[in-house]
Design an enzyme around this catalytic site. Structure first.
Site, PDB file in Angstrom:
ATOM      1  N   GLY A 246      -0.929  -2.655 -10.054  1.00 37.25           N
ATOM      2  CA  GLY A 246      -1.048  -1.491  -9.190  1.00 37.25           C
ATOM      3  C   GLY A 246       0.244  -1.114  -8.490  1.00 37.25           C
ATOM      4  O   GLY A 246       0.311  -0.136  -7.762  1.00 37.25           O
TER       5      GLY A 246
ATOM      6  N   ASN B 137      10.592   4.765  -6.058  1.00 40.36           N
ATOM      7  CA  ASN B 137       9.620   5.845  -6.217  1.00 40.36           C
ATOM      8  C   ASN B 137       8.888   6.011  -4.894  1.00 40.36           C
ATOM      9  O   ASN B 137       8.051   5.181  -4.518  1.00 40.36           O
ATOM     10  CB  ASN B 137       8.643   5.507  -7.347  1.00 40.36           C
ATOM     11  CG  ASN B 137       7.622   6.613  -7.598  1.00 40.36           C
ATOM     12  OD1 ASN B 137       7.000   7.123  -6.676  1.00 40.36           O
ATOM     13  ND2 ASN B 137       7.452   6.984  -8.857  1.00 40.36           N
TER      14      ASN B 137
ATOM     15  N   LYS C 298       6.593   7.803  -3.765  1.00 46.93           N
ATOM     16  CA  LYS C 298       5.131   7.921  -3.740  1.00 46.93           C
ATOM     17  C   LYS C 298       4.482   6.549  -3.882  1.00 46.93           C
ATOM     18  O   LYS C 298       3.616   6.159  -3.099  1.00 46.93           O
ATOM     19  CB  LYS C 298       4.689   8.847  -4.886  1.00 46.93           C
ATOM     20  CG  LYS C 298       3.221   9.218  -4.841  1.00 46.93           C
ATOM     21  CD  LYS C 298       2.782  10.021  -6.060  1.00 46.93           C
ATOM     22  CE  LYS C 298       3.373  11.421  -6.086  1.00 46.93           C
ATOM     23  NZ  LYS C 298       2.608  12.317  -7.013  1.00 46.93           N
TER      24      LYS C 298
ATOM     25  N   GLN D  15       2.009   1.357  -1.791  1.00 45.53           N
ATOM     26  CA  GLN D  15       1.944  -0.095  -1.699  1.00 45.53           C
ATOM     27  C   GLN D  15       2.082  -0.554  -0.246  1.00 45.53           C
ATOM     28  O   GLN D  15       1.404  -1.491   0.184  1.00 45.53           O
ATOM     29  CB  GLN D  15       3.039  -0.719  -2.572  1.00 45.53           C
ATOM     30  CG  GLN D  15       2.587  -2.008  -3.215  1.00 45.53           C
ATOM     31  CD  GLN D  15       3.647  -2.643  -4.095  1.00 45.53           C
ATOM     32  OE1 GLN D  15       4.557  -1.964  -4.564  1.00 45.53           O
ATOM     33  NE2 GLN D  15       3.526  -3.922  -4.309  1.00 45.53           N
TER      34      GLN D  15
ATOM     35  N   GLY E 190      12.053  -5.264  -2.076  1.00 43.31           N
ATOM     36  CA  GLY E 190      10.669  -5.638  -2.365  1.00 43.31           C
ATOM     37  C   GLY E 190       9.718  -5.054  -1.349  1.00 43.31           C
ATOM     38  O   GLY E 190       9.981  -5.092  -0.150  1.00 43.31           O
TER      39      GLY E 190
ATOM     40  N   GLY F 214       5.991  -5.384  -1.756  1.00 45.66           N
ATOM     41  CA  GLY F 214       4.603  -5.807  -1.965  1.00 45.66           C
ATOM     42  C   GLY F 214       3.949  -6.459  -0.764  1.00 45.66           C
ATOM     43  O   GLY F 214       2.744  -6.364  -0.593  1.00 45.66           O
ATOM     44  N   GLU F 215       4.728  -7.163   0.043  1.00 41.04           N
ATOM     45  CA  GLU F 215       4.104  -7.983   1.073  1.00 41.04           C
ATOM     46  C   GLU F 215       4.490  -7.631   2.498  1.00 41.04           C
ATOM     47  O   GLU F 215       3.734  -7.881   3.434  1.00 41.04           O
ATOM     48  CB  GLU F 215       4.443  -9.462   0.807  1.00 41.04           C
ATOM     49  CG  GLU F 215       3.775  -9.971  -0.458  1.00 41.04           C
ATOM     50  CD  GLU F 215       4.379 -11.275  -0.956  1.00 41.04           C
ATOM     51  OE1 GLU F 215       3.755 -12.305  -0.758  1.00 41.04           O
ATOM     52  OE2 GLU F 215       5.481 -11.255  -1.536  1.00 41.04           O
TER      53      GLU F 215
END
Lengths: 771, 172
Positions: free
Chosen positions: A487, A665, A667, A672, A735, A737-738
């Protein structure tokens, strides 16, 4: 915005400065149509002729030995092909001991060799697997398997065992404790101080796709469809467990229906599906039930934490103490670094950080989005807010007064840090100056309104990645790398990066991923996948352009004769000497050389190549660690409404300003980051895995009783990225993601404190804690 | 075993099924229509949402035998004969998805939800229960879509997509 003066510098290439036409654009994700039409096939959706279905039988005791299994009832169910137990299962090699020299050894979710032992190590451990012609028959028969046990004493209650915790070891991949000066003495001497205890409950990932495996043996060759975050680990693990060469195992994982860390390790369901396929000689699928996921896949550890802060009257921190107790399972689990962010966030004069562990007879815990920092920031950032209250200082001002120039515990340089800028911009955008500091002083009708802030922090990582890039005479580009798509939009982002590096349109690039037949990708973890692939992809594109230039120079008539790589820029589908200089298209170069395509590779999947790659990775990691502290960070701004009569908390407004380096990106990055904030809202207000303290059995193993945020719980979330590249990371990526889940729970608890005057130190912030 | 005649996405299918087979398992395991997802099998997540005669249902809580002869529409049939349903495109444009596993359910649910709203059905946040046609505010969308979980947290984009699609439909 400027980067910190201590940041190292080097000359960025055009693609890094964002002059390319694709990087930075908010393009639609390339797999959007497949996912919105139902065409995308997940692990349990690949048809195979003769497919059989499997279901697990879970241990009903917590610790013990199996004394007997009565499978007669199950075997009598029409359509049942096999009931596999430790009494009849073929031998499997045990999971390997963990070693940092063999990263795939980290793949074992647990050290239990399922169905090769009569021992039960936790309540819910699989003790049998039933294979049948249909899913209904397998499920029904699994309920008919009768298992008897001799029970053994078990230790399951985290709260009761907290006092028996032992110090947690450091490793090459994880920081342990830290000590600077004498923090306890400084705390005792501080004119203003807070000393608080926090607890966080266990949480579960609850990816909407439950873990599922489809396994197909063809002789000694195995194909596995699996929603995994680490194809390489899974492949190596299965090869080892089933005694076949790694090259004989193929893992196919083009779509992963959410993971958040829960699909990093190899869990029982996967191994037992492969075993079932081997025993029955049939392709076998096992889609775990939601309850089956809770029983066999680890979640986030609970924690108990102490944060004590001492300050002078002006807010200067003299003491920072953060200690934690977390849990692992007796048969495995990740020791969480709950004090990680406390090494980096505040320039306290004296610092003491200590992490402790208890081992319980429970399913091993496992990484869940920002392991360590997600729960650690709750404690630290709540305590900082409480200190601001005690000092009568604005919580942002207190943070800015203690913003460090260098890493507080060891004086290392920050590669890049823009937390000041994040708070400054956020305060303006959010209207922070309109906040009146007195608790309960802001109201909207019957609602108490509270505004809170907290910092987000997550270390940045980079893993090895092998990549090939092929450019064809028709102008199309194929990037191949076995990375993972859960995702994050990896294929879209890497296509944008390749397009700019080669100077071709985004639409010309196709990215192949999610398959062990491809060059080995990095695992999807540590928020590192995009940067890791980008590093190798950029290198491969450079190599490719170099070989195309060499081709051009070898043939007569090319306007590129005599040109050096440094003179050229990639644009308009070719190489050109400057904006107006001569050059030619890749198609022309290939045509003159009589070639259909050109290809370049970075990294090698031979045995030697893999070892070299891992050694290079570890040495770069350690070298980087010595030089810099690298991290993404951010500032959360949150508004809550609290009903004074019911204690109901609603999140009504959110702004997150993030320093995640370059944005590939806009968007997808915003999506995320929002996703992490949504998960943090659940962590703060509604999520909690309930464990029976008598037997360690999870009492709410389902989405009806474990409450993840729903549409109505999530307001519009404003996300802003500073978009300044980190000069030490590939393409400047830190990064995404977290980082955004860290700090969220604290921002909410701080806003609740502002609204009500009550400090909730035990998550989740449920109404009972406010009445 | 019982014989069940299902009508799915305009096509008839005759299946011999044990009577306890859910509509979801019939779609996924028997008819190969795997676009409809199984997230919890307990009616708690909405990933299995399909339309039965235009109304949204959790297909995991529906027995296949109960739906004999009803017009079932899954994500694969949502576009009819067209190139794609405009709501699917709106989801992509507004990034109303990440991993994609809840997406089929979100889209089917949104279509059913808009029909409910259009028919004047109130929700828990509707101010005046007797008024004709409550305005489709973001609060209404969020409340009415709360049976569809998205663990990736794509909720903002999903609401944007539904609002955009509903507004375009209203203008037609």
């Amino acid at each position: 915005m400027t980067s910190t003066p201590t940041a190292p510098t080097r000359t960025p290439s055009p693609v890094e400065t964002g002059t390319g036409r694709s990087v930075g654009r908010p393009l639609d994700r390339v797999d959007g149509t497949a996912k919105t039409t139902g065409a995308a096939r997940y692990a349990a959706e690949h048809p195979h002729p003769g497919l059989a279905h499997a279901a697990l039988v879970h241990a009903a005791v917590t610790r013990g030995r199996i004394t007997g299994i009565d499978a007669a009832g199950a075997e009598a169910v029409p359509g049942v092909l096999a009931v596999i137990t430790h009494e009849n299962a073929p031998a499997m090699k045990p999971p390997p001991p963990v070693s940092v020299l063999n990263l795939s050894s980290l793949a074992s979710g647990s050290s239990v060799n399922y169905l090769n032992t009569d021992e039960v190590h936790w309540n819910g451990q699989p003790v049998a697997v039933v294979v049948a012609e249909t899913p209904e028959a397998a499920r029904h028969a699994a309920g008919l398997v009768r298992v008897s046990y001799r029970e053994l004493p078990a230790t399951v209650d985290f709260a009761a065992e907290e006092g028996n915790a032992v110090p947690q070891k450091s490793s090459a991949l994880q920081s342990g404790g830290a000590r600077k000066g004498d923090a306890e003495a400084a705390l005792a001497a501080a004119p203003v101080s807070v000393d608080l205890r926090f607890t966080t409950p266990p949480y579960h990932h609850n990816a909407i796709e439950p873990h599922a495996t489809t396994a197909v043996w063809d002789g000694d060759r195995l194909t596995v469809h699996e929603g995994t975050q680490n194809i390489t680990w899974l492949r190596d693990h299965l090869a080892l467990r089933f005694g076949v060469p790694v090259r004989n195992v193929r893992v196919v994982a083009p779509y992963v229906g959410g993971a958040f860390g829960g699909k990093t390790m190899v869990w029982a369901g996967t191994v037992l599906t492969v075993l079932a396929a081997r025993v029955t000689g049939r392709p076998v699928r096992m889609a775990l039930t939601r309850e089956g996921v809770y029983r066999t896949v680890g979640g986030r550890t609970p924690s108990a934490q102490r944060v004590a802060l001492g300050a002078r009257a002006d807010g200067t921190l003299t003491a920072l103490i953060h200690t934690s107790v977390t849990q692992t399972g007796r048969t495995g689990g990740l020791p969480e670094q709950a004090t990680s962010q406390s090494r980096h966030l505040y320039a306290a004069e004296n610092i003491l950080l200590r992490q402790n562990l208890v081992e319980l007879d429970a399913v091993p815990n496992t990484p869940m989005r920002a392991p360590g920092e997600s729960i650690g920031t709750f404690a630290l950032e709540s305590a900082v807010d409480e200190l601001a209250c005690a000092l009568g200082l604005d919580p942002i001002e207190l943070r800015m007064r203690n913003e460090p120039e260098r890493n507080p515990v060891d004086g290392k340089r920050f590669a890049h840090r823009m937390l000041r800028e994040a708070y400054a911009l956020g305060a303006e955008r959010f209207g922070w100056s309109g906040r009146t500091p007195e608790p309960g002083s802001m109201r909207d009708g019957g609602w108490l309104v509270g505004l809170g802030v907290a910092s987000a922090y997550h270390p940045s990582w980079q893993m090895p990645a092998n990549v090939t890039v092929r450019l064809s005479a028709d102008g199309s580009v194929v990037v191949r790398c076995g990375f993972h798509e859960m995702g994050m939009g990896g294929a879209t982002a890497q296509a944008q990066i390749a397009a700019d590096a080669l100077g071709v349109p985004f639409e010309a690039v196709r990215v192949e991923y999610g398959d062990s037949d491809l060059p080995s990708g990095p695992g999807a973890g540590g928020s590192a996948q995009t940067a890791s692939v980008a590093a190798s992809l950029l290198a491969a594109c450079e190599k490719l352009k170099g070989s195309l230039l060499a081709l051009a120079r070898r043939s007569g008539g090319s306007p590129l004769r005599g040109r050096r790589p440094g003179d050229l820029e990639a644009r308009d589908g070719g190489l050109w000497a400057g904006p107006a200089g001569p050059g030619e298209t890749y198609a022309a170069i290939l045509a003159r050389a009589g070639r259909d395509s050109a290809e370049a590779a970075v990294g090698s999947d031979t045995r030697v190549g893999k070892v070299t790659g891992q050694l290079r990775f570890m040495s770069k990691l350690l070298r980087d660690r010595r030089r810099w502290v690298k991290a993404a960070c951010g500032a959360h701004f949150c508004e809550v409404r609290v009903d004074p009569d019911t204690g109901e908390v609603r999140v009504s407004r959110w702004l997150g300003v993030f320093d995640v380096g370059r944005v590939v990106n806009a968007k997808m990055v915003a999506s995320q980051l929002r996703g992490g904030i949504v998960m943090g809202i659940g962590m703060a207000l509604s999520e909690e895995t309930l464990v029976d303290p008598r037997n360690g059995r999870i009492m709410n193993p389902g989405l009806a009783d474990y409450h993840v945020p729903v549409h109505a719980d999530v307001p519009p979330i404003d996300v802003h990225c500073l978009d300044v590249p980190d000069p030490t990371m590939p393409l400047g990526l830190l990064g995404v993601g977290e980082v955004s889940v860290t700090g969220v729970a604290a921002a909410i608890a701080n806003a609740v404190r502002h609204a009500t005057g009550r400090r909730v130190r035990d998550l989740p912030v449920t109404p009972d804690k406010l009445l | 075993m019982v014989e069940v005649r299902l009508r799915v996405n305009g096509a008839d299918a005759s299946l011999d099924l044990p009577p306890q087979v859910s509509l979801l398992d019939a779609l996924r395991e028997r008819l190969g229509l795997t676009g409809t997802k199984k997230g919890c099998d307990q009616g708690a997540c909405g990933a299995c949402t399909v339309l039965a005669d235009g109304e949204r249902i959790n297909s995991c809580l529906a027995l296949a035998v109960q739906y004999a002869g009803r017009e079932i529409t899954t994500i694969e049939g949502i576009a009819g004969d067209g190139p794609g349903h405009p709501l699917q495109a709106a989801f992509v444009r507004n990034d109303g998805l990440q991993c994609g596993y809840c997406t089929s359910g979100q889209i089917c649910s949104a279509i059913g939800m808009l029909a409910e709203h259009g028919a004047g059905m109130p929700s828990a946040v509707t101010e005046h229960l007797c008024a004709d046609g409550a305005e489709l505010t973001d609060d209404e969308i969020r409340e009415r879509m709360s049976g569809n979980l998205c663990r990736c947290g794509a909720y903002n984009g999903i609401v944007d997509a539904i609002r955009e699609f509903a507004a375009a439909e209203a203008e037609r």
